[in-house]
Design a protein around this motif. Structure first.
Motif, PDB file in Angstrom:
ATOM      1  N   ARG A 120       0.807  -1.222   0.000  1.00 60.92           N
ATOM      2  CA  ARG A 120       0.000   0.000   0.000  1.00 60.92           C
ATOM      3  C   ARG A 120       0.835   1.264   0.000  1.00 60.92           C
ATOM      4  N   SER A 121       2.162   1.169   0.177  1.00 61.86           N
ATOM      5  CA  SER A 121       2.988   2.361   0.291  1.00 61.86           C
ATOM      6  C   SER A 121       3.408   2.926  -1.065  1.00 61.86           C
ATOM      7  N   THR A 122       3.172   2.183  -2.150  1.00 63.00           N
ATOM      8  CA  THR A 122       3.599   2.652  -3.458  1.00 63.00           C
ATOM      9  C   THR A 122       2.684   3.760  -3.952  1.00 63.00           C
ATOM     10  N   VAL A 123       3.262   4.679  -4.709  1.00 67.04           N
ATOM     11  CA  VAL A 123       2.492   5.802  -5.243  1.00 67.04           C
ATOM     12  C   VAL A 123       1.365   5.326  -6.167  1.00 67.04           C
ATOM     13  N   PRO A 124       1.617   4.385  -7.110  1.00 64.31           N
ATOM     14  CA  PRO A 124       0.508   3.926  -7.957  1.00 64.31           C
ATOM     15  C   PRO A 124      -0.658   3.342  -7.164  1.00 64.31           C
ATOM     16  N   GLN A 125      -0.360   2.604  -6.079  1.00 64.29           N
ATOM     17  CA  GLN A 125      -1.439   2.045  -5.274  1.00 64.29           C
ATOM     18  C   GLN A 125      -2.230   3.139  -4.564  1.00 64.29           C
ATOM     19  N   GLN A 126      -1.529   4.154  -4.101  1.00 60.10           N
ATOM     20  CA  GLN A 126      -2.216   5.264  -3.449  1.00 60.10           C
ATOM     21  C   GLN A 126      -3.085   6.034  -4.432  1.00 60.10           C
ATOM     22  N   LEU A 127      -2.561   6.243  -5.650  1.00 64.74           N
ATOM     23  CA  LEU A 127      -3.345   6.934  -6.681  1.00 64.74           C
ATOM     24  C   LEU A 127      -4.575   6.118  -7.064  1.00 64.74           C
ATOM     25  N   LYS A 128      -4.393   4.797  -7.152  1.00 61.80           N
ATOM     26  CA  LYS A 128      -5.528   3.953  -7.520  1.00 61.80           C
ATOM     27  C   LYS A 128      -6.605   3.997  -6.443  1.00 61.80           C
ATOM     28  N   ARG A 129      -6.193   3.955  -5.187  1.00 59.03           N
ATOM     29  CA  ARG A 129      -7.191   4.017  -4.107  1.00 59.03           C
ATOM     30  C   ARG A 129      -7.903   5.369  -4.104  1.00 59.03           C
ATOM     31  N   TYR A 130      -7.154   6.431  -4.333  1.00 56.27           N
ATOM     32  CA  TYR A 130      -7.755   7.768  -4.396  1.00 56.27           C
ATOM     33  C   TYR A 130      -8.768   7.829  -5.543  1.00 56.27           C
ATOM     34  N   ALA A 131      -8.387   7.293  -6.719  1.00 52.75           N
ATOM     35  CA  ALA A 131      -9.305   7.288  -7.865  1.00 52.75           C
ATOM     36  C   ALA A 131     -10.528   6.430  -7.581  1.00 52.75           C
ATOM     37  N   ASP A 132     -10.340   5.295  -6.895  1.00 50.77           N
ATOM     38  CA  ASP A 132     -11.477   4.441  -6.543  1.00 50.77           C
ATOM     39  C   ASP A 132     -12.505   5.202  -5.724  1.00 50.77           C
ATOM     40  N   VAL A 133     -12.033   5.931  -4.712  1.00 47.66           N
ATOM     41  CA  VAL A 133     -12.949   6.640  -3.817  1.00 47.66           C
ATOM     42  C   VAL A 133     -13.652   7.776  -4.552  1.00 47.66           C
ATOM     43  N   VAL A 134     -12.886   8.590  -5.274  1.00 46.84           N
ATOM     44  CA  VAL A 134     -13.471   9.759  -5.946  1.00 46.84           C
ATOM     45  C   VAL A 134     -14.466   9.331  -7.013  1.00 46.84           C
ATOM     46  N   ILE A 135     -14.051   8.402  -7.873  1.00 51.37           N
ATOM     47  CA  ILE A 135     -14.929   7.972  -8.970  1.00 51.37           C
ATOM     48  C   ILE A 135     -16.165   7.264  -8.430  1.00 51.37           C
ATOM     49  N   SER A 136     -16.012   6.466  -7.382  1.00 53.59           N
ATOM     50  CA  SER A 136     -17.166   5.768  -6.802  1.00 53.59           C
ATOM     51  C   SER A 136     -18.182   6.752  -6.246  1.00 53.59           C
ATOM     52  N   LEU A 137     -17.700   7.783  -5.557  1.00 50.34           N
ATOM     53  CA  LEU A 137     -18.616   8.793  -5.019  1.00 50.34           C
ATOM     54  C   LEU A 137     -19.356   9.521  -6.131  1.00 50.34           C
ATOM     55  N   VAL A 138     -18.626   9.879  -7.201  1.00 53.11           N
ATOM     56  CA  VAL A 138     -19.259  10.568  -8.338  1.00 53.11           C
ATOM     57  C   VAL A 138     -20.286   9.666  -9.012  1.00 53.11           C
ATOM     58  N   LEU A 139     -19.924   8.388  -9.230  1.00 52.67           N
ATOM     59  CA  LEU A 139     -20.848   7.460  -9.879  1.00 52.67           C
ATOM     60  C   LEU A 139     -22.083   7.213  -9.029  1.00 52.67           C
ATOM     61  N   LEU A 140     -21.902   7.094  -7.723  1.00 56.05           N
ATOM     62  CA  LEU A 140     -23.063   6.909  -6.849  1.00 56.05           C
ATOM     63  C   LEU A 140     -23.998   8.109  -6.917  1.00 56.05           C
ATOM     64  N   LEU A 141     -23.425   9.299  -6.951  1.00 51.72           N
ATOM     65  CA  LEU A 141     -24.234  10.503  -7.024  1.00 51.72           C
ATOM     66  C   LEU A 141     -24.993  10.579  -8.344  1.00 51.72           C
ATOM     67  N   LEU A 142     -24.287  10.318  -9.451  1.00 53.76           N
ATOM     68  CA  LEU A 142     -24.917  10.421 -10.763  1.00 53.76           C
ATOM     69  C   LEU A 142     -25.936   9.313 -11.011  1.00 53.76           C
ATOM     70  N   SER A 143     -25.703   8.145 -10.441  1.00 56.22           N
ATOM     71  CA  SER A 143     -26.564   6.990 -10.727  1.00 56.22           C
ATOM     72  C   SER A 143     -27.711   6.832  -9.732  1.00 56.22           C
ATOM     73  N   THR A 144     -27.825   7.740  -8.771  1.00 54.47           N
ATOM     74  CA  THR A 144     -28.894   7.609  -7.770  1.00 54.47           C
ATOM     75  C   THR A 144     -30.285   7.522  -8.399  1.00 54.47           C
TER      76      THR A 144
END
Length: 452
Positions: free
Chosen positions: A257-281
């Motif tokens: 979990r300490s690698t930069v790509p893994q951190q970026l992927k987790r950040y993208a997972d959270v942001v995109i999931s929140l946006v998709l949940l909002l748009l798909s409600t």
């Protein structure tokens, strides 16, 4: 990046489409001005300069619809049929004309905007279809779209049949390299007539392998393993070709979990999931209402799945089958499964039923991109029958993955083995760019309603 090399012809085709469309736009605008007896208010250069943004928009429309209707995948087909070409390119052009006309109506463009006039759109995209057809024909004839090297596989006699079966497991695997068999007691064969050599797992363990490799490299023949060959030519790795240490030096294991790509992927997972949940409600509320009105059963369905490092979790889905559809032992959903409801069929094709899993992503149990999680009850049999099956647990499961965008829905042990070969490729080649490619291919599947 093995997956990127296979897509260079598609990028080249898209670039030539854009150049051709720009040139045709100049010709069409000039032609339209010539038809005006009194001429237009601005000369050709100023007309084109004022409509440069519209031209860029039309190129993006043509690229997007060409990608959606499959005009670029014509380059990847082993055999091409003209009706297929006409349907894909014709559909792209017709949809582009409609989209251009809609754009003009939305922007309320004045009559002097020549490029969005229906008299310009029809000849522009009609000629663009002819240009795209010529581009694809030229690329298929003059650009080598298959392997850039002529391979030979050195294998033991007992490995030959299994290697051939693993290679041809998919519908369009490409030509099988020549397999040269050897007897360990007689040593390696002499100089091979190939540009590159791949050694099977059995051959790679022989004592005099280093001498053969030195001789091959001295003759200008790169020596690779079967895994490297499969990555390069198949974009998947058959699980029976995997050695015991092939993944130990990979940087893509999800526990790091300490690698930069893994951190970026987790950040993208959270942001995109929140946006998709909002748009798909609104869509989720509509789907929930349809499921409830259909039979009065529960809307959500919770099912145990295997996650990272084999840890079980409850995946969330909108119910697509009749209540209590699975009494007794676990079983795969089949084609035309009678347990799937009419509403559920639509939810599956559009993958709307998977949207609640965005909550699993937010909880860290899943990622947006990764191998699809399987049911623990089914994995007991899969682990016994498919070698190296548990390697797929080394990365966090996802809503969509490399296997899901490259093969149809699987419902058998054989399908699971093929799916695993794509998952193993993802394990070795995971990156933000590959995740983006999978995301785009998933969007295409959703838009076309081609889900399982």
């Amino acid at each position: 990046m093995p997956w990127a090399r296979h897509r260079l012809p598609l990028v080249l085709a898209a670039a030539l489409d854009g150049v051709g469309l720009a040139g045709l736009a100049v010709a069409v605008v000039a032609w339209r001005i010539g038809l005006e007896r009194e001429g237009l208010a601005l000369p050709l250069s100023q007309q084109l300069g004022s409509q440069l943004g519209l031209l860029l928009a039309l190129v993006l429309i043509y690229w997007t619809l060409g990608w959606l209707f499959g005009s670029y995948t014509l380059l990847k087909l082993r055999a091409i049929r003209w009706p297929q070409v006409l349907v894909r390119l014709g559909s792209t052009s017709a949809a582009s004309i409609a989209a251009g006309a809609l754009l003009g109506w939305i922007l309320r463009v004045p009559p002097e905007v020549t490029l969005l006039h229906r008299g310009s759109l029809i000849p522009l995209f009609g000629l663009a279809a002819l240009w795209s057809g010529a581009v694809r024909l030229w690329l298929r004839r003059h650009l080598h779209l298959g392997s850039s090297l002529r391979w030979q596989i050195v294998a033991l006699e007992e490995e030959r049949d299994q290697l051939a079966r693993d290679w041809t497991l998919t519908a369009t695997p490409g030509p099988l390299p020549q397999i040269v068999t050897m007897d360990p007691g007689q040593g390696f064969p002499g100089r091979l007539l190939a540009e590159a050599v791949a050694l099977s797992a059995g051959v790679a363990t022989l004592g005099d392998m280093q001498i053969f490799c030195q001789q091959a490299v001295g003759h200008g023949q790169p020596v690779r393993t079967l895994v490297e060959l499969a990555e390069r030519e198949l974009q998947r790795i058959p699980p029976r070709w995997v050695g015991t240490q092939w993944l130990l030096f990979s940087s893509h294991i999800d526990g790091q979990r300490s690698t930069v790509p893994q951190q970026l992927k987790r950040y993208a997972d959270v942001v995109i999931s929140l946006v998709l949940l909002l748009l798909s409600t609104p869509l989720l509320l509509l789907a929930a209402a349809l499921v409830k009105l259909q039979d009065g059963g529960p809307v959500l369905y919770r099912q145990r799945r295997t996650g990272l490092f084999g840890q079980a979790f409850k995946v969330l889905k909108i119910r697509t089958m009749v209540p209590d559809a699975e009494e007794g032992q676990a079983q795969w959903a089949q084609v035309s499964d009678q347990r799937i409801t009419p509403v559920g069929l639509w939810l599956r094709r559009t993958r709307v039923d998977e949207l609640p899993q965005l909550l699993n992503v937010l909880r860290g149990e899943m990622s947006l991109i990764g191998p699809r999680p399987e049911r623990p009850e089914l994995e007991v049999d899969l682990e016994n029958r498919i070698p190296n099956y548990r390697l797929r647990h080394w990365v966090r499961p996802g809503l969509s993955g490399w296997a899901q965008v490259n093969m149809p829905y699987g419902a058998s042990v054989e399908d699971s083995e093929l799916k695993l070969s794509y998952d193993l490729f993802y394990l070795r080649n995971a990156s933000l760019w590959l995740d983006l490619l999978i995301l785009l291919k998933t969007i295409k599947t959703v838009l076309k309603g081609a889900g399982r």
